[in-house]
Design a protein around this motif. Structure first.
Motif, mmCIF file in Angstrom:
data_model
loop_
_atom_site.group_PDB
_atom_site.id
_atom_site.type_symbol
_atom_site.label_atom_id
_atom_site.label_comp_id
_atom_site.label_asym_id
_atom_site.label_seq_id
_atom_site.Cartn_x
_atom_site.Cartn_y
_atom_site.Cartn_z
ATOM 1 N N LYS A 225 0.957 -1.222 0.200
ATOM 2 C CA LYS A 225 0.170 -0.380 -0.024
ATOM 3 C C LYS A 225 0.592 1.441 -0.209
ATOM 4 C CE LYS A 225 -3.948 -2.301 2.235
ATOM 5 N NZ LYS A 225 -4.733 -2.221 3.764
ATOM 6 N N ILE A 226 1.251 2.330 -1.776
ATOM 7 C CA ILE A 226 1.880 3.348 -1.705
ATOM 8 C C ILE A 226 0.213 4.618 -1.356
ATOM 9 C CG2 ILE A 226 4.006 3.635 -2.600
ATOM 10 C CD1 ILE A 226 5.048 1.529 -2.979
ATOM 11 N N ASP A 227 0.985 5.146 -0.609
ATOM 12 C CA ASP A 227 -0.069 6.642 -1.447
ATOM 13 C C ASP A 227 0.342 7.233 -2.325
ATOM 14 O OD1 ASP A 227 -2.210 5.282 0.912
ATOM 15 O OD2 ASP A 227 -0.786 6.759 2.662
ATOM 16 N N GLY A 228 0.902 7.142 -2.321
ATOM 17 C CA GLY A 228 2.547 8.436 -3.326
ATOM 18 C C GLY A 228 2.056 7.555 -4.788
ATOM 19 N N ILE A 229 1.827 6.009 -5.326
ATOM 20 C CA ILE A 229 1.016 6.013 -6.480
ATOM 21 C C ILE A 229 -0.482 5.726 -6.520
ATOM 22 C CG2 ILE A 229 3.330 4.783 -7.599
ATOM 23 C CD1 ILE A 229 1.969 2.626 -6.496
ATOM 24 N N SER A 230 -1.147 6.026 -5.517
ATOM 25 C CA SER A 230 -2.638 5.565 -5.808
ATOM 26 C C SER A 230 -3.053 6.603 -6.303
ATOM 27 C CB SER A 230 -3.035 4.852 -4.165
ATOM 28 O OG SER A 230 -4.488 4.699 -3.848
ATOM 29 N N GLU A 231 -4.244 5.866 -6.436
ATOM 30 C CA GLU A 231 -5.703 7.170 -7.242
ATOM 31 C C GLU A 231 -6.941 7.562 -7.029
ATOM 32 O OE1 GLU A 231 -5.177 6.384 -11.429
ATOM 33 O OE2 GLU A 231 -4.312 4.749 -11.143
ATOM 34 N N LEU A 232 -6.837 6.187 -5.123
ATOM 35 C CA LEU A 232 -7.981 6.033 -4.756
ATOM 36 C C LEU A 232 -7.845 6.280 -3.067
ATOM 37 C CD1 LEU A 232 -8.639 2.461 -5.655
ATOM 38 C CD2 LEU A 232 -9.548 4.668 -6.383
ATOM 39 N N ASP A 233 -8.889 7.151 -2.426
ATOM 40 C CA ASP A 233 -9.073 7.600 -1.155
ATOM 41 C C ASP A 233 -9.381 6.511 0.162
ATOM 42 O OD1 ASP A 233 -8.624 10.400 -1.868
ATOM 43 O OD2 ASP A 233 -11.014 10.615 -2.698
ATOM 44 N N ASN A 234 -9.136 5.129 -0.864
ATOM 45 C CA ASN A 234 -9.347 3.782 0.531
ATOM 46 C C ASN A 234 -8.742 3.007 -0.154
ATOM 47 O OD1 ASN A 234 -11.218 2.301 -1.285
ATOM 48 N ND2 ASN A 234 -12.662 4.485 -0.641
ATOM 49 N N TRP A 235 -8.064 1.348 0.588
ATOM 50 C CA TRP A 235 -7.748 0.672 0.017
ATOM 51 C C TRP A 235 -8.572 -0.391 0.175
ATOM 52 C CZ3 TRP A 235 -3.406 0.600 -2.049
ATOM 53 C CH2 TRP A 235 -2.469 2.491 -2.176
ATOM 54 N N ASP A 236 -10.149 -0.456 0.469
ATOM 55 C CA ASP A 236 -11.189 -1.276 0.588
ATOM 56 C C ASP A 236 -10.267 -2.336 -0.969
ATOM 57 O OD1 ASP A 236 -12.400 0.071 2.469
ATOM 58 O OD2 ASP A 236 -13.833 0.962 1.262
ATOM 59 N N THR A 237 -10.434 -2.302 -1.856
ATOM 60 C CA THR A 237 -10.470 -3.259 -3.299
ATOM 61 C C THR A 237 -8.869 -3.691 -3.298
ATOM 62 O OG1 THR A 237 -9.629 -1.567 -4.373
ATOM 63 C CG2 THR A 237 -12.369 -2.393 -4.469
ATOM 64 N N HIS A 238 -8.215 -2.812 -2.353
ATOM 65 C CA HIS A 238 -6.965 -3.738 -2.552
ATOM 66 C C HIS A 238 -5.983 -5.243 -2.361
ATOM 67 C CE1 HIS A 238 -2.262 -2.509 -2.760
ATOM 68 N NE2 HIS A 238 -2.232 -3.386 -1.615
ATOM 69 N N ALA A 239 -5.745 -5.813 -3.327
ATOM 70 C CA ALA A 239 -5.763 -7.438 -3.407
ATOM 71 C C ALA A 239 -5.227 -7.577 -2.124
ATOM 72 C CB ALA A 239 -4.554 -7.196 -4.170
ATOM 73 N N LYS A 240 -4.724 -8.729 -1.861
ATOM 74 C CA LYS A 240 -4.513 -9.147 0.167
ATOM 75 C C LYS A 240 -3.573 -10.408 -0.611
ATOM 76 C CE LYS A 240 -8.817 -9.860 1.816
ATOM 77 N NZ LYS A 240 -9.741 -8.584 1.309
ATOM 78 N N GLU A 241 -2.582 -10.103 0.313
ATOM 79 C CA GLU A 241 -1.473 -11.334 -0.117
ATOM 80 C C GLU A 241 -2.016 -12.710 -0.305
ATOM 81 O OE1 GLU A 241 -1.624 -11.611 4.616
ATOM 82 O OE2 GLU A 241 -2.277 -9.547 2.620
ATOM 83 N N ASN A 242 -0.792 -12.926 -1.168
ATOM 84 C CA ASN A 242 -1.022 -14.846 -1.547
ATOM 85 C C ASN A 242 -0.009 -15.715 -0.706
ATOM 86 O OD1 ASN A 242 -1.396 -17.028 -2.955
ATOM 87 N ND2 ASN A 242 0.259 -16.765 -4.050
ATOM 88 N N LEU A 243 -0.157 -16.155 0.105
ATOM 89 C CA LEU A 243 0.673 -17.539 1.073
ATOM 90 C C LEU A 243 0.502 -18.678 0.296
ATOM 91 C CD1 LEU A 243 2.575 -18.029 3.053
ATOM 92 C CD2 LEU A 243 0.399 -18.670 4.606
ATOM 93 N N SER A 244 0.930 -20.022 -0.537
ATOM 94 C CA SER A 244 1.150 -21.026 -0.620
ATOM 95 C C SER A 244 2.050 -21.605 -0.305
ATOM 96 C CB SER A 244 0.621 -21.166 -2.964
ATOM 97 O OG SER A 244 0.260 -19.968 -3.022
ATOM 98 N N PHE A 245 1.512 -22.896 0.055
ATOM 99 C CA PHE A 245 2.741 -24.174 0.197
ATOM 100 C C PHE A 245 2.680 -25.109 0.076
ATOM 101 C CE2 PHE A 245 -0.439 -23.237 3.835
ATOM 102 C CZ PHE A 245 -0.727 -24.440 3.466
ATOM 103 N N GLY A 246 3.552 -26.418 -0.242
ATOM 104 C CA GLY A 246 2.933 -27.858 -0.721
ATOM 105 C C GLY A 246 4.131 -28.618 -1.090
ATOM 106 N N VAL A 247 4.279 -29.613 -1.735
ATOM 107 C CA VAL A 247 6.003 -29.982 -2.220
ATOM 108 C C VAL A 247 5.884 -30.796 -3.582
ATOM 109 C CG1 VAL A 247 5.240 -31.409 0.434
ATOM 110 C CG2 VAL A 247 4.345 -32.215 -1.931
ATOM 111 N N GLU A 248 7.020 -30.728 -3.894
ATOM 112 C CA GLU A 248 7.669 -30.877 -5.348
ATOM 113 C C GLU A 248 8.530 -31.626 -5.229
ATOM 114 O OE1 GLU A 248 10.475 -28.272 -8.250
ATOM 115 O OE2 GLU A 248 10.883 -28.176 -7.094
#
Length: 296
Positions: A225-248
């Motif tokens: 979340k970087i205010d300097g490049i945001s065009e919006l007044d709120n962050w309601d639609t900001h994407a959530k982090e992605n966490l993944s784990f498994g085996v290869e």
């Protein structure tokens, strides 16, 4: 005389072997160019073709009723081909079910980790994706022109384009443990009125080997979340982090990964812009990745 010549030959061979052993050798950290959702520093040898299958099922939130997402709606799949025309340069193209994306990408290894002298690998990756849906899928066609201002017009080809670029630093610390970190920039030419055009992100991925051909794998993607490049007044639609784990599990020509993760998107810009799944609230879903290489 022959005796001295023999001694010199033995000495020369010994010194030659000694210098050869001290020469720095490349260190290869990964066995596939993709680790779950993440790009890695791995680029096959020149004249190598790679086929990639990435598949994600629906989320596990409904439990047994849809077999923890396997029968659920919302699955996603990507098929891709990558080719290495020259050493350290890979070019690729793929198609993705979600948003009917067609993507074209390139990856280049700038630095290679070695047994001495170079402690890390540095790789850059970039792609451009085309949203292939019918124009009606874009709704009103509203776009954010500047903070607080919108306009409405017919969707142009350029509006369908999105871009992702990333720098990746990788280090294999020992035979059992590899870690990589990256920073990325995502841009969409057209977004909904409540979204930003640009996202900066941080990425972490790694593996822990538990057998010669098996590893525990993980990756984490964080849109900042970087205010300097945001065009919006709120962050309601900001994407959530992605966490993944498994085996290869891998062989000389194959890599097979099965995992659980939060992002329904497969393309990195889609994850960084649109992911709303929450791993703390049953947002996880099963997925797998298969790669196969052919050398010509």
């Amino acid at each position: 005389m022959k005796k001295y010549i023999l001694i010199l030959l033995i000495l020369g061979i010994t010194l030659s072997n000694s210098f050869a052993q001290e020469e720095a050798q490349p260190v290869y950290a990964f066995n596939s160019g993709i680790l779950i959702d993440a790009q890695t520093s791995y680029i096959p040898d020149a004249k190598t073709l790679e086929f990639v299958i990435q598949h994600k099922f629906g989320s596990i939130e409904n439990g047994r009723s849809d077999l923890w997402g396997i029968y659920a709606a919302g699955s996603n799949v990507r098929l891709a081909l990558n080719y290495v025309p020259v050493k350290n340069l890979q070019l690729g193209a793929g198609i993705t079910k979600k948003f009917m994306y067609s993507d074209f990408n390139a990856k280049y290894k700038i630095l290679q980790q070695k047994t001495s002298g170079m402690p890390v690998s540095l790789t850059v990756f970039g792609n451009v994706a085309i949203d292939g849906r019918n124009e009606s899928a874009f709704g009103t066609g509203k776009v954010v022109q500047s903070k607080g201002e919108t306009a409405q017009y017919a969707v142009q080809f350029s509006d369908r384009l999105s871009y992702f670029s990333q720098a990746i630093v990788t280090r294999k610390f020992c035979e059992a443990f590899t870690l990589q970190a990256g920073a990325s920039y995502t841009h969409y030419n057209m977004v909904g009125w409540d979204y930003n055009h640009d996202v900066v992100g941080l990425h972490f991925a790694g593996k822990i080997k538990f057998s010669p051909q098996g590893s525990i794998i993980f990756n984490y993607d964080k849109p900042l979340k970087i205010d300097g490049i945001s065009e919006l007044d709120n962050w309601d639609t900001h994407a959530k982090e992605n966490l993944s784990f498994g085996v290869e599990f891998f062989t000389f020509t194959h890599a097979f990964q099965i995992y659980m993760g939060t992002a329904q998107g497969i393309l990195p810009q889609d994850m960084m812009m649109n992911n709303q799944k929450d791993w703390t609230n049953k947002g996880l879903a099963f997925g797998f990745t298969i790669t196969r290489i052919w050398m010509f």
